[in-house]
Structure formats: structure tokens, C-alpha cells
Design a protein around this motif. Structure first.
Motif, PDB file in Angstrom:
ATOM      1  N   GLY A  32       0.813  -1.213   0.000  1.00  0.00           N
ATOM      2  CA  GLY A  32       0.000   0.000   0.000  1.00  0.00           C
ATOM      3  C   GLY A  32       0.844   1.258   0.000  1.00  0.00           C
ATOM      4  N   GLN A  33       1.918   1.247   0.785  1.00  0.00           N
ATOM      5  CA  GLN A  33       2.805   2.401   0.841  1.00  0.00           C
ATOM      6  C   GLN A  33       3.490   2.641  -0.502  1.00  0.00           C
ATOM      7  N   LEU A  34       3.909   1.559  -1.151  1.00  0.00           N
ATOM      8  CA  LEU A  34       4.562   1.688  -2.455  1.00  0.00           C
ATOM      9  C   LEU A  34       3.581   2.206  -3.511  1.00  0.00           C
ATOM     10  N   ALA A  35       2.335   1.706  -3.448  1.00  0.00           N
ATOM     11  CA  ALA A  35       1.322   2.156  -4.406  1.00  0.00           C
ATOM     12  C   ALA A  35       1.022   3.642  -4.211  1.00  0.00           C
ATOM     13  N   HIS A  36       0.923   4.063  -2.941  1.00  0.00           N
ATOM     14  CA  HIS A  36       0.648   5.467  -2.645  1.00  0.00           C
ATOM     15  C   HIS A  36       1.797   6.351  -3.109  1.00  0.00           C
ATOM     16  N   LEU A  37       3.022   5.892  -2.874  1.00  0.00           N
ATOM     17  CA  LEU A  37       4.178   6.659  -3.304  1.00  0.00           C
ATOM     18  C   LEU A  37       4.231   6.760  -4.833  1.00  0.00           C
ATOM     19  N   GLY A  38       3.845   5.671  -5.496  1.00  0.00           N
ATOM     20  CA  GLY A  38       3.796   5.691  -6.959  1.00  0.00           C
ATOM     21  C   GLY A  38       2.771   6.680  -7.473  1.00  0.00           C
ATOM     22  N   ASP A  39       1.616   6.748  -6.800  1.00  0.00           N
ATOM     23  CA  ASP A  39       0.593   7.721  -7.193  1.00  0.00           C
ATOM     24  C   ASP A  39       1.120   9.143  -7.046  1.00  0.00           C
ATOM     25  N   LEU A  41       4.210  10.077  -7.184  1.00  0.00           N
ATOM     26  CA  LEU A  41       5.237  10.291  -8.204  1.00  0.00           C
ATOM     27  C   LEU A  41       4.600  10.711  -9.527  1.00  0.00           C
ATOM     28  N   VAL A  42       3.568   9.969  -9.946  1.00  0.00           N
ATOM     29  CA  VAL A  42       2.878  10.310 -11.190  1.00  0.00           C
ATOM     30  C   VAL A  42       2.191  11.669 -11.050  1.00  0.00           C
ATOM     31  N   GLY A  43       1.550  11.891  -9.910  1.00  0.00           N
ATOM     32  CA  GLY A  43       0.878  13.170  -9.674  1.00  0.00           C
ATOM     33  C   GLY A  43       1.828  14.347  -9.720  1.00  0.00           C
ATOM     34  N   TYR A  44       3.046  14.138  -9.243  1.00  0.00           N
ATOM     35  CA  TYR A  44       4.070  15.185  -9.243  1.00  0.00           C
ATOM     36  C   TYR A  44       4.347  15.665 -10.667  1.00  0.00           C
ATOM     37  N   TYR A  45       4.472  14.713 -11.597  1.00  0.00           N
ATOM     38  CA  TYR A  45       4.774  15.098 -12.974  1.00  0.00           C
ATOM     39  C   TYR A  45       3.538  15.548 -13.745  1.00  0.00           C
ATOM     40  N   ILE A  46       2.369  15.112 -13.305  1.00  0.00           N
ATOM     41  CA  ILE A  46       1.139  15.681 -13.857  1.00  0.00           C
ATOM     42  C   ILE A  46       1.072  17.158 -13.473  1.00  0.00           C
ATOM     43  N   GLU A  47       1.408  17.458 -12.224  1.00  0.00           N
ATOM     44  CA  GLU A  47       1.414  18.838 -11.751  1.00  0.00           C
ATOM     45  C   GLU A  47       2.386  19.688 -12.568  1.00  0.00           C
ATOM     46  N   GLN A  48       3.574  19.170 -12.825  1.00  0.00           N
ATOM     47  CA  GLN A  48       4.547  19.925 -13.609  1.00  0.00           C
ATOM     48  C   GLN A  48       4.061  20.152 -15.042  1.00  0.00           C
ATOM     49  N   ALA A  49       3.422  19.127 -15.614  1.00  0.00           N
ATOM     50  CA  ALA A  49       2.898  19.263 -16.970  1.00  0.00           C
ATOM     51  C   ALA A  49       1.808  20.334 -17.023  1.00  0.00           C
ATOM     52  N   ARG A  50       0.925  20.318 -16.035  1.00  0.00           N
ATOM     53  CA  ARG A  50      -0.145  21.312 -15.982  1.00  0.00           C
ATOM     54  C   ARG A  50       0.438  22.719 -15.789  1.00  0.00           C
ATOM     55  N   ALA A  51       1.479  22.816 -14.922  1.00  0.00           N
ATOM     56  CA  ALA A  51       2.091  24.112 -14.645  1.00  0.00           C
ATOM     57  C   ALA A  51       2.765  24.689 -15.883  1.00  0.00           C
ATOM     58  N   PRO A  76      -7.037  11.465  -9.397  1.00  0.00           N
ATOM     59  CA  PRO A  76      -6.757  10.946  -8.052  1.00  0.00           C
ATOM     60  C   PRO A  76      -5.276  11.020  -7.695  1.00  0.00           C
ATOM     61  N   ARG A  77      -4.407  10.807  -8.672  1.00  0.00           N
ATOM     62  CA  ARG A  77      -2.967  10.892  -8.409  1.00  0.00           C
ATOM     63  C   ARG A  77      -2.542  12.347  -8.232  1.00  0.00           C
ATOM     64  N   TRP A  78      -3.096  13.221  -9.062  1.00  0.00           N
ATOM     65  CA  TRP A  78      -2.817  14.656  -8.989  1.00  0.00           C
ATOM     66  C   TRP A  78      -3.206  15.199  -7.614  1.00  0.00           C
ATOM     67  N   SER A  79      -4.304  14.687  -7.060  1.00  0.00           N
ATOM     68  CA  SER A  79      -4.780  15.169  -5.766  1.00  0.00           C
ATOM     69  C   SER A  79      -4.217  14.370  -4.598  1.00  0.00           C
ATOM     70  N   SER A  80      -3.222  13.507  -4.856  1.00  0.00           N
ATOM     71  CA  SER A  80      -2.570  12.782  -3.766  1.00  0.00           C
ATOM     72  C   SER A  80      -1.344  13.532  -3.271  1.00  0.00           C
ATOM     73  N   SER A  89       7.646  20.860  -6.447  1.00  0.00           N
ATOM     74  CA  SER A  89       7.408  20.823  -7.891  1.00  0.00           C
ATOM     75  C   SER A  89       7.455  22.213  -8.531  1.00  0.00           C
ATOM     76  N   GLY A  90       7.435  23.249  -7.697  1.00  0.00           N
ATOM     77  CA  GLY A  90       7.421  24.609  -8.206  1.00  0.00           C
ATOM     78  C   GLY A  90       6.028  25.153  -8.434  1.00  0.00           C
ATOM     79  N   ALA A  91       5.001  24.379  -8.037  1.00  0.00           N
ATOM     80  CA  ALA A  91       3.616  24.791  -8.282  1.00  0.00           C
ATOM     81  C   ALA A  91       3.204  25.999  -7.464  1.00  0.00           C
ATOM     82  N   LEU A  92       3.952  26.322  -6.398  1.00  0.00           N
ATOM     83  CA  LEU A  92       3.579  27.439  -5.536  1.00  0.00           C
ATOM     84  C   LEU A  92       4.391  28.698  -5.835  1.00  0.00           C
TER      85      LEU A  92
END
Length: 230
Positions: A32-39, A41-51, A76-80, A89-92
């Protein structure tokens, strides 16, 4: 990629438990911890792409799905992501010091309530912490009882603690994203508390209690413009 944990490493951790069922429980927790961390990770780069200005349609095209399917897959990953993740990520980067402080207060309120995530109510309460902000001055000009609003936005603490890595939920993330659009609408290259307030007014959990004072997005935008001209 060599620094990723190998199966043998994870087995070694689980094998420290005494019984087969305890080892299974440890394995499930690790998975579960690995799956959450993976989410995250993907969310982090979704955030950068959106930014960087990429739309959900752009992201969907990259993986061969529609805009809607991309949103369903990645939101769901973006909001994790946590507040710390967003800062890294530089989003702020566009946020003013007072807006960042409001986010910090929001996270503190969420933990005090033992919430599962930072939500729109917490963001609004975070804004209310500093009476010197343009957002609070606008609310006062509109006749809002700040103490009463703060009370309405406060929930009793849950029975369980917040997760260590406290995420910012979908509604709050959408408000943060919308605050950038509000800033651009004013021709500003920064995101102030006033922009975040306007974005939050698009959320029913914030709009409804403020409607009791006759506050709307339009009236708030008008007051903010008046305050900016002073």
C-alpha cells in the motif's frame, strides 16, 4: 533505477514479523505504501505538466486517451500530492507569501480536525487567519461575520489521525488551479489570497455559507477591484 527496493529487500522487512499472518499484514502495508508513493510520483509530474501549460487533452493525447479519460485516470494521483510536494514541484512559485501562509494554516487546520485531506473549507479558514490580506478586507467590506464563517467551516475532529503525508483533495486542488486563472483575469503575475478566495467561491461548500451575506463571485470581484485601486 537501481536504488529501487528489490523484492528480496521487502521480503527481508516482512520476515521480521513472527507469524505467517503477521508477515502477510506487513507485506500488505508495504504494498500500500509503495502504491501510494507511486501515485504521488505520477501526480508530481502531472502537476509539472499542468504548470507548463499542458491541458488534460494534451496529457490524454500523450497516452492515447480522451481528455475526460485522462482526467479520470490522473486526477486521483494529482490530488494525492501534499503541500510539500507542490512546493518542491514549483507549483507554488506564483503564490504570494501571504497565500503560502494561508495554505500552511489550512494544512494545520486539517491536521487539527484529523482530516483525511486538506479540503476547500481548510483553505478558506487558512485565508481568514490574516486580517491584513486583501481577501479578508474584501469579505469585511461585504459585511461577512468572520467569526461566524470560521465556525461554520469548522468540523469536529475525527476518531483517527490524519495521514503523515496529508494530501490536498480534488476540490481544493481545483480551487488552487482556478486561482491562477483568476489572477490572470486581473492581469496579475502572482496569486494572492484574493484570487484564491474568488476561486473558492466556485465551490458550493464555500459559496453557500457566504451566500447568506449576499456574497457572490461577481460582488467579491467588484470589491477586490475597488480595493486594488486604493
Amino acid at each position: 533505477m537501481d536504488d529501487l527496493p528489490a523484492l528480496a529487500d521487502l521480503v527481508a522487512i516482512a520476515d521480521q514479523a513472527d507469524t505467517p499472518l503477521e508477515r502477510l499484514a506487513v507485506a500488505e502495508r508495504l504494498a500500500g505504501q509503495l502504491a501510494h508513493l507511486g501515485d504521488r510520483l505520477v501526480g508530481y509530474y502531472i502537476e509539472q505538466a499542468r504548470a507548463e501549460g499542458l491541458s488534460w487533452a494534451d496529457i490524454g493525447a500523450h497516452v492515447g486517451v480522451s481528455r475526460q479519460a485522462a482526467q479520470q485516470r490522473y486526477t486521483p494521483r494529482w490530488s494525492s500530492l501534499t503541500l510539500a510536494d507542490l512546493a518542491q514541484s514549483g507549483a507554488l512559485s506564483r503564490l504570494t507569501e501571504r497565500t503560502r501562509a494561508a495554505l500552511g494554516h489550512a494544512e494545520r487546520f486539517a491536521r487539527k480536525e484529523k482530516a483525511a485531506a486538506v479540503d476547500a473549507r481548510h483553505l478558506m479558514r487558512g485565508i481568514l487567519e490574516n486580517r491584513q490580506t486583501l481577501a479578508v478586507k474584501a469579505l469585511q467590506a461585504l459585511g461577512v461575520d468572520l467569526a461566524a464563517l470560521r465556525s461554520v467551516l469548522t468540523s469536529p475532529a475525527r476518531g483517527v489521525s490524519s495521514p503523515t503525508d496529508l494530501p490536498i483533495d480534488v476540490a481544493a486542488r481545483r480551487a488552487m488551479e482556478a486561482s491562477v486563472a483568476e489572477a490572470l483575469e486581473f492581469g496579475h503575475n502572482y496569486v494572492g489570497t484574493e484570487h484564491l478566495l474568488l476561486a473558492l467561491l466556485k465551490d458550493p461548500t464555500i459559496a453557500e455559507p457566504l451566500a447568506a451575506y449576499g456574497v457572490t463571485i461577481e460582488s467579491t470581484r467588484s470589491v477586490v477591484r475597488d480595493l486594488l485601486r486604493r
